[in-house]
Structure formats: C-alpha cells, structure tokens
Design an enzyme around this catalytic site. Structure first.
Site, mmCIF file in Angstrom:
data_model
loop_
_atom_site.group_PDB
_atom_site.id
_atom_site.type_symbol
_atom_site.label_atom_id
_atom_site.label_comp_id
_atom_site.label_asym_id
_atom_site.label_seq_id
_atom_site.Cartn_x
_atom_site.Cartn_y
_atom_site.Cartn_z
ATOM 1 N N ASP A 66 0.860 -1.183 0.000
ATOM 2 C CA ASP A 66 0.000 0.000 0.000
ATOM 3 C C ASP A 66 0.897 1.234 0.000
ATOM 4 O OD1 ASP A 66 -2.236 1.655 0.316
ATOM 5 O OD2 ASP A 66 -1.917 1.725 2.466
ATOM 6 N N THR A 99 -2.993 5.155 -4.061
ATOM 7 C CA THR A 99 -1.917 5.908 -3.391
ATOM 8 C C THR A 99 -0.574 5.685 -4.095
ATOM 9 O OG1 THR A 99 -1.798 4.077 -1.836
ATOM 10 C CG2 THR A 99 -2.933 6.038 -1.115
ATOM 11 N N THR A 100 -0.370 4.488 -4.663
ATOM 12 C CA THR A 100 0.877 4.236 -5.406
ATOM 13 C C THR A 100 0.804 4.939 -6.768
ATOM 14 O OG1 THR A 100 0.775 2.051 -4.401
ATOM 15 C CG2 THR A 100 2.491 2.401 -6.004
ATOM 16 N N ASP A 401 -8.870 -0.031 2.288
ATOM 17 C CA ASP A 401 -8.851 0.453 0.901
ATOM 18 C C ASP A 401 -10.140 0.081 0.170
ATOM 19 O OD1 ASP A 401 -6.432 1.547 1.253
ATOM 20 O OD2 ASP A 401 -5.379 0.463 -0.318
#
Length: 533
Positions: A66, A99-100, A401
């Site tokens: 994550d 988020t990545t 998530d």
C-alpha cells in the site's frame, strides 16, 4: 593605455547577465529527490506488484504494498521528497485507493518537467501548461466514465475486488469485497445518501484462524473477555445494556495523601462503609433491570474492584471493563443508548437493548459479541482474522482500501475501466489536443501527455511483460476507438478491461491526476531553499 580599456559600465538599458545556476540546481535537486521516492514505490504498482518489507528501529516488521503505508513509514529528510509523502497521504484521505498510482504519476511528470526545463522552458510556462492539462484530463476521464446505480451490488463488488487484487491478501478478494460493500451500504444514511463516515465501520482484529474466517457482525464486538474474577455470567439473553463512565469502587481523596488508621474498630468501619457504598451502587443499577455493564477505562482510580465485581456477579450482571474512551461514541451510537456519567443519573431510559450478549472463544483468545440490538444505529463491525500479525495488519489495510473504494462510489456514482486504459486514453486525447494549440503550451502538453503512459508501462513491467510491445499495441487499439482496452495482467495481453470486471471509481483517477499535477507544480515553483536557524 591599460587604463582606457576598463570594462564599460553596463547601462540600465542593455541586458545584463544574471546567474541562475543556483536556482536551476535547487530545482534539479528537488526533482531528483522527489523522483527517487516515486521510484521506490513504483515496483509495487498493480496486481503483480512486489511487496515491501519495512523494518523499523524497534524491530517491528510490516509487509505491505500500500503506497501510503510504505511512504508513511519511510524516513524522508529532503523537503521536496516529503511533499510526495504528503501527496500519497492526501490521496488516501480523498479516495483511499490509488496511493501508489498518484506517486508514480507525479514522478513521471517531474521527469518530464526536468527535460523541459533543461531545454530552456521557463518553470512558470511548464507549471501553467500542467494546470491546463490536469483540467482537460479530468474532462477526458468524465467522458469515459460509466454511470452506476447503487442498487447494482455486482458493480460495487467488482470495483472493491479490483482494489484488493493488488494486495497481499488478493486471494481472499472474493470474500473481502462483498463484505466491504455490505459494510458500507449498511452505514449509508438514507437522509444523507452521499455521505459515508467510515468511522461507523469498526474493524476488530483477532489473531488466529485465517483471513477466510473474517466476518461481518451486525452488532458489537469487543476484543476483550468478560470479567470472570467473581464468577459472573458469560451469556445474557434479553440484555439491558448500560454504558457507564463512572467507577464502581470506593472513592479516593482528591489529593494524594495517606490516612493512617491505627484503631481496629475504625478499620472495620472503613471497610463496612466501602461495602455499603458499593452495595448501594449495585442495588441502584439492578433496580433499573440492567444486566450488562460496559465500564469505561478509568485513569483516576480502579473502575471496578474485586468487591464490586463480586456484588455484580451476585446479582447476575455481566461486566465488560476497560472499554476505551474513544470507543464510547461508537458503542452508544450502535446500541442507541446514552453514556451514564453518574450513578444518580442511572435510569432505564438510558439503557440499550439486545437479544444476546455472549462471550465467544476465537483463536487463542476470547471476544464479547452483542447481537440482535433493538433500534440499532447505522454502524457495523468487521471481525478480521489472520494467522499471524503481519497478515492481520495487511488484511486490515486492504479492507480499509476496499471500504474507501465503495465510499468513493457512493459519493460519486461513476465507474471507469482499470488496467491502464484511462491513462492511455488521456495520453492519446491530450496528445491530439496539443497539436491544436500554439506556442510553448503545445510543446509542454505534448510532453506531459506522453508522461501519463508511465502507468501502463509500469503495470506491464511489474507483470514481467514486454512493456514496449504491450504499450504500443495498447496505443494502437485506443487509436482504433477501443477506449476500454487495457492490459490484462493475468493473460499477459490487451483485452477489453470491462469484460474482465477490472473497474475502479472515477474519483480515484480524477483525484490522482489533479493531486499529482498540483504537487508537481508546487515543486516546480520552488527556486531556492532557505534554511532558518
């Protein structure tokens, strides 16, 4: 003769040479530092992305892919690189997933900016072009989006499953995705259908079993056992539950002082008074018909003593002690009751009602379950299980998530294809738009449009495919009008991603592109670092 050849004083009208080397160096240093952070998480993008093992100084180990977690745990010193950490954090807050993606996008845009700057383009021109690009890119995404109806549970489950596919616990996505959807839909308030507060979904982690044993509980779960010290009940049906914030123990003096009692009769009298004081409290509690007590943790003195537990067990009241202060709001909302701060205010109308309160053995520990709550508030509890602490923590992060993805869909009811399709489509349409523009904007936007291809490149690279062949083929398919063609990582080829059920919320993609562009513009605008003592 030499005196006459002195340098002529530059008049104010002629251009004088200004040394901008320091500014360029600062910009370059910032961009390189920020790109180093982006490259660190780049390998963990997508379903075939690698995981990172994060070892902290105190010996704690975390295994995750994550992006927000990895960057939060990294110790970043360079100020511009810290901005990328904040970027992934704000994407986590806005959308919860991607988020990545957002960090990799920002890294690619920075790389592109650096080549533009070295070609002599002014940073303000680059920054303005990027701003125009981000606005246009969001329009392109809206054009690709597919409207969604919240009653279509399958579509919600598919998007939650897509979010889980890139996680360590991806093999459990068939269990966790429907669970996340049901959890969010059960806390949506019909009066405010667009607002979901994820604090109403409580995740309780319990070691033991496997992730398969994770379940959704309509009610409350406490990760602690019932107080057994005096042999009280461990199961109560038709429970009347009180949440109390006062202590059932003898009062203490207000200031720290020791009272010396030397006379035996006085000692007996103190003990007798204590007994009567506690007994009086227990009788008041029993008089309301209450048979389950949830006692808040106390910092002043013991919330309960052995004596009070003994009396409570005698009148068959089940006691759960040491309830955390920050859980009280969630508990009272779920039970639809009021917290009681003083014994004098202990009335029946402040109690909550449930059909069953029982202690259950889970793994090597015990939990308390409250089910069948009457007039239950709009909350829900997820009991997450895992064979070891690493899996358990990662399952919780993945579930968070997935919950965020469903929340995004409730807020903005549009779906979009995954698998690199939206990025290639944006790149293609923005490239075509750049040709219509004139001057520096056209040049900058053309470069930035190519930079968006980093996502499909990285997806293909992480899956061990030939990224150049795949991305060229993908571009070709999009040029022919297949806007939903994307990289199918499992088959290692280009397919229609919607048929493969790989979908994500529109909000994840739009917020990723706007946040990444904003962050890159901010880094470009910095031309000096001033250290202040």
């Amino acid at each position: 003769m030499a005196a006459t050849a002195a340098v002529p004083r530059a008049s104010s009208k002629t251009e004088s040479y200004v040394d901008t080397k320091r500014r360029d160096d600062v910009r370059q240093a910032n961009i390189i530092a920020a790109r180093a952070v982006a490259d660190a998480v780049r390998t963990s993008l997508g379903p075939k992305g690698m995981d990172k093992m994060i070892a902290s100084a105190n010996g704690e180990v975390i295994i995750t892919n994550d992006g927000a977690t990895i960057l939060n745990k990294m110790e970043v010193i360079q100020p511009a690189a810290k901005m990328l950490v904040d970027l992934s954090r704000s994407q986590d807050a806005a959308a919860g997933d991607g988020t990545t993606t957002v960090v990799v996008l920002a890294g690619s845009l920075l790389k592109c900016s650096l080549s533009l700057l070295s070609a002599g383009v002014h940073p303000t021109a680059v920054s303005d072009a990027l701003h125009r690009l981000s606005i246009r890119a969001v329009d392109v995404l809206h054009g690709m989006a597919i409207p969604l109806d919240l009653s279509n549970r399958d579509a919600l489950v598919k998007s939650a499953a897509t979010s889980l596919n890139s996680k360590v616990v991806s093999q459990y996505s068939s269990l966790l995705a429907p669970l996340a959807v049901d959890a969010v839909l059960s806390v949506v308030d019909p009066a405010q259908p667009d607002i979901v507060d994820l604090r109403d979904v409580k995740i309780v982690k319990k070691l033991g079993g496997t992730v398969d044993d994770t379940e959704l509980v309509k009610g409350l779960v406490f990760d602690k056992k019932v107080s057994h010290s005096a042999g009280g009940p461990t199961r109560v049906e038709n429970a009347k539950i009180a949440v109390i914030q006062f202590q059932i123990s003898p009062p203490k003096t207000d200031i720290e002082q020791s009272i010396v009692v030397s006379d035996y009769t006085q000692m007996d009298r103190i003990l007798r008074e204590e007994r009567n004081y506690i007994l009086g409290m227990v009788k008041k509690i029993k008089a309301t018909g209450c048979n389950v007590l949830l006692i808040q943790k106390s910092i002043l003195r013991d919330a309960v003593t052995d004596l009070s537990l003994h009396y409570l067990a005698k009148v068959k009241i089940l006691v759960v002690k040491d309830v955390e202060r920050d859980e009280i709001e969630f508990i009272t909302k779920t039970l639809n009751c009021l917290p009681i701060a003083n014994i004098e205010h202990f009335r029946e109308d402040k109690l909550g009602f449930a059909s069953c309160v029982e202690e259950a053995s889970v793994g090597d520990g015990k939990i308390v379950k409250i089910t069948g709550i009457k007039d239950m508030g709009r909350t829900t509890t997820v009991l997450v299980r895992g064979s070891n602490q690493l899996v358990l923590d990662e399952a919780e992060r993945s579930l968070h998530d997935a919950l965020c993805v469903v929340r995004c869909l409730v807020n903005k009811k549009f779906l979009i294809a995954g698998g690199g399709a939206p990025e290639i489509e944006m790149s293609r349409q923005l490239g075509a738009w750049a040709k219509e523009l004139q001057g520096m904007d056209s040049y900058c936007i053309k470069e930035f449009a190519e930079a968006l291809e980093v996502i499909p490149y990285t997806l293909a690279e992480n899956a061990g495919l030939n990224s150049i062949v795949i991305v060229t083929e993908l571009r070709n398919r999009h040029a022919q009008g297949e806007i939903n063609a994307g990289i199918n990582v499992r088959k290692g080829q280009i397919t229609n991603i919607l048929e493969e059920n790989i979908v994500q919320p529109l909000l994840v993609s739009t917020s990723a592109i706007t946040l990444a562009a904003e962050c890159v513009r901010m880094i470009l605008k910095i031309d000096d670092i001033v250290t202040v003592r």
